[in-house]
Structures are given as structure tokens and as C-alpha cells.
Write a protein that holds these residues in place. Structure first.
Motif, PDB file in Angstrom:
ATOM      1  N   PRO A 218       0.794  -1.237   0.000  1.00  0.00           N
ATOM      2  CA  PRO A 218       0.000   0.000   0.000  1.00  0.00           C
ATOM      3  C   PRO A 218       0.828   1.290   0.000  1.00  0.00           C
ATOM      4  CG  PRO A 218      -0.984  -1.601   1.484  1.00  0.00           C
ATOM      5  CD  PRO A 218       0.341  -2.179   1.049  1.00  0.00           C
ATOM      6  N   PRO A 219       1.908   1.401   0.814  1.00  0.00           N
ATOM      7  CA  PRO A 219       2.713   2.631   0.746  1.00  0.00           C
ATOM      8  C   PRO A 219       3.335   2.843  -0.632  1.00  0.00           C
ATOM      9  CG  PRO A 219       3.213   1.420   2.758  1.00  0.00           C
ATOM     10  CD  PRO A 219       2.373   0.517   1.912  1.00  0.00           C
ATOM     11  N   CYS A 220       3.645   1.732  -1.326  1.00  0.00           N
ATOM     12  CA  CYS A 220       4.205   1.843  -2.681  1.00  0.00           C
ATOM     13  C   CYS A 220       3.166   2.427  -3.633  1.00  0.00           C
ATOM     14  CB  CYS A 220       4.655   0.483  -3.188  1.00  0.00           C
ATOM     15  SG  CYS A 220       5.975  -0.291  -2.228  1.00  0.00           S
ATOM     16  N   ARG A 221       1.964   1.892  -3.570  1.00  0.00           N
ATOM     17  CA  ARG A 221       0.901   2.367  -4.471  1.00  0.00           C
ATOM     18  C   ARG A 221       0.579   3.828  -4.204  1.00  0.00           C
ATOM     19  NH1 ARG A 221      -1.616  -2.443  -2.908  1.00  0.00           N
ATOM     20  NH2 ARG A 221      -3.248  -1.259  -1.841  1.00  0.00           N
ATOM     21  N   ALA A 222       0.730   4.260  -2.950  1.00  0.00           N
ATOM     22  CA  ALA A 222       0.475   5.666  -2.630  1.00  0.00           C
ATOM     23  C   ALA A 222       1.604   6.566  -3.126  1.00  0.00           C
ATOM     24  CB  ALA A 222       0.295   5.827  -1.119  1.00  0.00           C
ATOM     25  N   PHE A 223       2.836   6.052  -3.088  1.00  0.00           N
ATOM     26  CA  PHE A 223       3.991   6.868  -3.459  1.00  0.00           C
ATOM     27  C   PHE A 223       4.187   6.963  -4.965  1.00  0.00           C
ATOM     28  CE2 PHE A 223       8.699   7.091  -4.159  1.00  0.00           C
ATOM     29  CZ  PHE A 223       8.854   8.422  -3.762  1.00  0.00           C
ATOM     30  N   THR A 224       3.837   5.924  -5.698  1.00  0.00           N
ATOM     31  CA  THR A 224       4.114   5.880  -7.134  1.00  0.00           C
ATOM     32  C   THR A 224       3.529   7.071  -7.901  1.00  0.00           C
ATOM     33  OG1 THR A 224       4.362   3.479  -7.126  1.00  0.00           O
ATOM     34  CG2 THR A 224       3.853   4.496  -9.237  1.00  0.00           C
ATOM     35  N   PRO A 225       2.265   7.464  -7.690  1.00  0.00           N
ATOM     36  CA  PRO A 225       1.743   8.652  -8.405  1.00  0.00           C
ATOM     37  C   PRO A 225       2.504   9.932  -8.054  1.00  0.00           C
ATOM     38  CG  PRO A 225      -0.058   7.366  -7.476  1.00  0.00           C
ATOM     39  CD  PRO A 225       1.202   6.820  -6.889  1.00  0.00           C
ATOM     40  N   VAL A 230       6.740  14.066  -9.923  1.00  0.00           N
ATOM     41  CA  VAL A 230       8.071  14.662  -9.778  1.00  0.00           C
ATOM     42  C   VAL A 230       8.965  14.250 -10.945  1.00  0.00           C
ATOM     43  CG1 VAL A 230      10.142  14.729  -8.327  1.00  0.00           C
ATOM     44  CG2 VAL A 230       7.877  14.827  -7.275  1.00  0.00           C
ATOM     45  N   TYR A 231       8.819  13.018 -11.412  1.00  0.00           N
ATOM     46  CA  TYR A 231       9.575  12.523 -12.563  1.00  0.00           C
ATOM     47  C   TYR A 231       9.307  13.416 -13.777  1.00  0.00           C
ATOM     48  CZ  TYR A 231      10.632   9.293 -16.455  1.00  0.00           C
ATOM     49  OH  TYR A 231      11.104   8.714 -17.611  1.00  0.00           O
ATOM     50  N   ARG A 235      12.150  15.838 -15.539  1.00  0.00           N
ATOM     51  CA  ARG A 235      12.592  15.607 -16.913  1.00  0.00           C
ATOM     52  C   ARG A 235      12.501  16.867 -17.778  1.00  0.00           C
ATOM     53  NH1 ARG A 235      14.060  11.245 -19.309  1.00  0.00           N
ATOM     54  NH2 ARG A 235      13.125  11.970 -21.282  1.00  0.00           N
ATOM     55  N   LYS A 236      11.659  17.800 -17.370  1.00  0.00           N
ATOM     56  CA  LYS A 236      11.615  19.087 -18.080  1.00  0.00           C
ATOM     57  C   LYS A 236      12.889  19.879 -17.805  1.00  0.00           C
ATOM     58  CE  LYS A 236       6.564  19.444 -17.943  1.00  0.00           C
ATOM     59  NZ  LYS A 236       5.411  20.165 -17.357  1.00  0.00           N
ATOM     60  N   ARG A 237      13.419  19.722 -16.593  1.00  0.00           N
ATOM     61  CA  ARG A 237      14.643  20.425 -16.211  1.00  0.00           C
ATOM     62  C   ARG A 237      15.886  19.643 -16.583  1.00  0.00           C
ATOM     63  NH1 ARG A 237      12.560  21.348 -10.247  1.00  0.00           N
ATOM     64  NH2 ARG A 237      14.607  20.478  -9.769  1.00  0.00           N
ATOM     65  N   ILE A 313       8.594  19.689  -4.670  1.00  0.00           N
ATOM     66  CA  ILE A 313       8.830  20.262  -5.999  1.00  0.00           C
ATOM     67  C   ILE A 313      10.301  20.136  -6.396  1.00  0.00           C
ATOM     68  CG2 ILE A 313       6.856  21.835  -5.900  1.00  0.00           C
ATOM     69  CD1 ILE A 313       8.783  24.088  -5.201  1.00  0.00           C
ATOM     70  N   ALA A 314      11.022  19.321  -5.649  1.00  0.00           N
ATOM     71  CA  ALA A 314      12.399  18.934  -5.990  1.00  0.00           C
ATOM     72  C   ALA A 314      13.328  20.128  -6.189  1.00  0.00           C
ATOM     73  CB  ALA A 314      12.397  18.040  -7.234  1.00  0.00           C
ATOM     74  N   GLN A 315      13.196  21.128  -5.326  1.00  0.00           N
ATOM     75  CA  GLN A 315      14.088  22.289  -5.417  1.00  0.00           C
ATOM     76  C   GLN A 315      15.541  21.906  -5.171  1.00  0.00           C
ATOM     77  OE1 GLN A 315      11.957  24.868  -2.550  1.00  0.00           O
ATOM     78  NE2 GLN A 315      11.951  26.424  -4.150  1.00  0.00           N
TER      79      GLN A 315
END
Length: 473
Positions: A218-225, A230-231, A235-237, A313-315
Motif C-alpha cells: 500500500p505505501p508503494c501504491r500511494a507513493f508511485t503517483p 516529480v519525474y 525531466r523538463k529540467r 517540488i524537488a528544489q
């Protein structure tokens, strides 16, 4: 233990010689330095006394391996020595912990950490990310560097030790001949990418993430989205950034369903041994785990999941170790292992910037003096940071973690407040009221902390006995 070598820093000054143990808990003590002085490889065997009362099969196989490997006594240098660290999976199973510790070690040919080294054992468990109830064999080289975080399975695969010390292959070698599989959303996210074969060596130069996860978790399924968002942002940056999914699913069907919504690449389901080798290479203890590698394949962080949660937001991507950090739960946990200089401030952005500004010169000077390099590869940094001189520099903002720590230590609810908290030595000190907190005054405070010139107070026993500062939430 100012001048202690790495063996004593890890295990303490003395070890039990297990073969001398008796049921009445009499035993012979040996000097750690002497025991491990001329050893090529040292194993740390983490076992759990209250999982099984009788000697389990793994310990028997390990004993056979140990005796076989050390049967050649013609050399001055011993090939392999073992230090057993007996832990407990649940603290309510035994009424007599010390007796169960003794029973675990009777008639074994190697050495063990004494029962009394409770704090040092807990520190070792955190250092090597030991999962409760999971028997683990860690291998170290003659300098204390980690050869393998998880050698227990390799011993079962190679009981004769033909390939000992089972040096893990680097990731580029592990994946050299493996064709990566695009996940369900990959082509949508990578418009124009029409390659039919995706080899790891052919991926664009950039930071790589390895995502260990499973559909049943369950924690995996919550984290994946969250990770997918963030992915896309990253990838834009950084177009060269890529993630490789390493599945722990229990069936091909579950795997297929899970990857359908992922925008990155995957180790194919049928590559079972490759997935297992990657998990062993990085000592994966639980899922979800997201780790990051730099362009040269060096580990940046094992804890990118927590970094992402604290930095959505991966600053600060790629989340390299920093000299000054915000006091969060994971840094509070480390207070049991390392002292810290903490500046408590209000939670506004300007106050956080002020905290970082006045702490950074002191932190930089301290780490430079003690040769701790935050720009080194993570493998090298971890070895350095385990040194007796490691000191955390933290900004404590208005959060529950800060409130709990203040309450446990007994700190006044005022800001700004500069404190040295040294749980390993059972003490803390506060900068004198009325002294302006500046970069210079913080440097002076740190220098006085190192010399022991501050007015220290004792830390209450309830803090020392807690496994984790944040257990009191």
C-alpha cells in the motif's frame, strides 16, 4: 573513544569469545583490536534471539562456512572473522533478555558484542539499515569499508566460498546485457523515442533513479503517483534523468498491472536474478525505496523517497548530503548517534534563511577541519561520517518534531535559541541568553563545544532510553 580505530568505533573495546560462554553467563573477553587486527574480511552477523529458541539452519551453515574458510592457518593474516550482534525482534517475548542472548551464542566459534552494548548495537542496526526479524550478514574489508550490505543469500548460493568475498558487480555490469522494458506510460512521456531496444548503457547521461516497489504494498501504491509527478517535473529540467523500476511483485500479473501507470523503464519481470542482485547490491531492506545514482554510477542518496516528501517540488534535487539541514524526523532520529548544533527559529522562510546563513560558516569550517567532504560519493561520505567527529547542523522550525525534542530535553519555548544536543554523551548546552546569534558567535559556540568549555547539563533518562526521539509523538 577519541583515538579508537574503526573496529572499536563499530563494536566497542571488547568482544565475547563465544566458545567460552557457559549457561551461567561466564565468558572470556577479548580486545576488539586484537581480534580483528589481521583480518582480511570481517562479517557482522545480525541475528534475533527471540525468533527461534534453537539454533537455526542459517547459523549452522554459517558455522560450517566459517570453519571451512579459516581451516588454512598457515598465513599470519586470517581470511575471515565474524562478530555476532544479537538483537530482539520484539521486546516483550523474553522476560530474561540476557539469558536469551547467552543461549544464542553458546558453542559458536566466533565472537560477539557483549549484551551490555545496547546503544552501540542500536547504532549499528541503523547504520546498516537492519530490518527487525531479518537475519543479515554484512561484509567489511580490512579498512572497514562495506563490501556487501546483504551477503546472507550469497552464502547460501555459494556455501563453499568459491567466490568469496562475493564482491558485488557495479550496476552497469549487472545491467550490461539486460534489455529494459518501457512501462505503460513511457512512450507517451518520451515522444519521439522509437527505439525497439533500450539498454542501460545507451541511456542518456544523467542522474538515474532505481525504484524498488511492488503492487501488493500500500505505501508503494500511494507513493508511485507522487513519484510520477516529480519525474515529469524533473525531466523538463533534466532530460537525461531516468528511473528504472525494480519489482518486488509476487506474480507476473501483479507486475503487469502495476507498470501500466508508470512513465519510466523497468527491469523485465522474468529477470528474477537481476532484480535480486540489484536489491543485494544496495542492501534494500524494505519498499518503497528510491535511490539515486550520479552520472558516474556513484550513490547520491538511498533515501530519495523521504527527500521527495520533504521537498515535493524537488528544489534541492538530487538531494546530495548538505552541511545544514532542517530538523525533520529523520535527522532527529540520528541524534542518538551523533551530536548536533540546532538553531530553533520561527517557521517563516526569512527565519529559515537566517538560520542557514548563520549556521553554514560554522558547519563549513567544522567539516573542513575534520575532512568530511559532502561532495564526495555517498559511499565514501558514509564511511567518513561515521567518524567520532561527525556533528549535525540543524535549523529547528515550528514543527511537531521540534516541539517534541524541546519538551524531551527541557528547552524554553523561545526563539531564536542555539543549542548543542549531545545524546551520545548524555548532555546539552544552550548559548547564553543575551548573546546575539551571528555567524561569528555560532563559530565560537561550536569551538567551545569541541573543547568542552560550554556549561553542559545532563539529558534526562527518558530521552536516553527512547529508541527514537520521535517515538513520543
Amino acid at each position: 573513544m577519541e583515538n579508537a580505530n574503526w573496529q572499536e568505533r563499530l563494536f566497542g573495546r571488547q568482544l565475547i569469545k563465544c566458545i567460552t560462554l557457559t549457561k551461567t553467563n561466564d565468558f572470556e573477553i577479548s580486545s576488539t583490536s586484537n581480534v580483528l587486527k589481521n583480518i582480511e574480511y570481517t562479517g557482522i552477523y545480525f541475528s534475533f534471539a527471540n525468533i527461534k529458541l534453537q539454533r537455526d539452519e542459517y547459523t549452522k551453515k554459517l558455522q560450517e562456512f566459517y570453519e571451512r574458510l579459516n581451516s588454512d592457518t598457515s598465513n599470519d593474516t586470517q581470511k575471515f572473522e565474524l562478530v555476532q550482534v544479537v538483537l530482539w525482534a520484539n521486546n516483550d517475548v523474553y522476560s530474561d533478555f540476557e539469558q536469551s542472548h547467552t543461549d544464542s551464542l553458546l558453542n559458536l566459534p566466533w565472537f560477539a558484542m557483549p549484551f551490555s552494548e545496547i546503544e552501540l548495537k542500536a547504532k549499528l542496526s541503523r547504520r546498516y539499515r537492519i530490518k527487525s526479524g531479518v537475519t543479515t550478514l554484512v561484509l567489511l574489508d580490512k579498512d572497514g569499508g562495506t563490501v556487501s550490505f546483504a551477503a546472507q543469500d550469497r552464502l547460501l548460493e555459494d556455501p563453499l566460498g568459491t567466490n568469496f568475498p562475493w564482491q558485488p558487480r557495479p550496476v552497469d555490469q549487472v545491467l550490461k546485457d539486460i534489455e529494459l522494458q518501457p512501462c505503460g506510460m513511457y512512450l507517451q512521456e518520451h515522444l519521439g523515442d522509437t527505439k525497439s531496444r533500450l539498454m542501460y548503457s545507451e541511456l542518456p547521461e544523467g542522474i538515474k533513479g532505481f525504484y524498488f516497489s511492488a503492487n501488493w504494498c500500500p505505501p508503494c501504491r500511494a507513493f508511485t503517483p507522487q513519484l510520477a509527478e516529480v519525474y515529469r517535473l524533473l525531466r523538463k529540467r533534466e532530460p537525461g534523468f531516468e528511473i528504472v523500476f525494480v519489482s518486488s511483485d509476487r506474480s507476473a500479473e501483479s507486475y503487469s498491472v502495476y507498470v501500466e501507470g508508470m512513465p519510466w523503464l523497468s527491469i523485465p519481470w522474468q529477470q528474477i536474478s537481476i532484480r535480486a542482485e540489484l536489491a543485494q547490491l544496495y542492501g534494500i531492506r524494505g519498499i518503497p525505496t528510491l535511490l539515486l545514482l550520479d552520472r558516474n554510477g556513484h550513490l547520491i542518496t538511498m533515501d530519495a523517497r523521504t527527500e521527495l516528501a520533504e521537498d515535493p517540488i524537488a528544489q534541492n534535487f538530487p538531494w546530495k548530503p548538505r552541511a545544514v539541514n532542517i530538523l525533520t524526523e529523520r535527522f532527529a532520529t540520528k541524534l542518538h548517534d551523533y551530536p548536533a548544533i540546532i538553531l530553533f527559529v520561527e517557521g517563516e522562510e526569512t527565519e529559515i534563511q537566517f538560520g542557514e546563513t548563520v549556521l553554514t560558516p560554522a558547519a563549513d569550517a567544522y567539516y573542513k577541519h575534520h575532512n568530511i567532504n559532502f561532495n564526495a560519493p555517498q559511499e565514501e561520505f558514509v564511511t567518513t561520517s561515521s567518524d567520532d567527529h561527525y556533528l549535525q547542523f540543524l535549523v529547528g522550525v515550528d514543527t511537531e518534531t521540534s516541539d517534541i525534542l524541546r519538551d524531551l530535553i527541557g528547552l524554553d519555548d523561545v526563539v531564536p535559541l542555539l543549542v548543542a544536543i549531545d545524546i551520545p554523551n548524555h548532555r546539552f548546552a544552550i548559548m547564553e541568553y543575551g548573546v546575539e546569534i551571528t555567524a561569528d558567535s555560532v563559530i565560537n559556540f561550536v569551538e567551545r563545544f569541541e573543547k568542552g568549555d560550554l556549561q553542559f547539563r545532563n539529558i534526562s533518562q527518558r530521552v536516553l532510553e527512547s529508541d527514537n526521539i520521535v517515538n513520543h509523538v
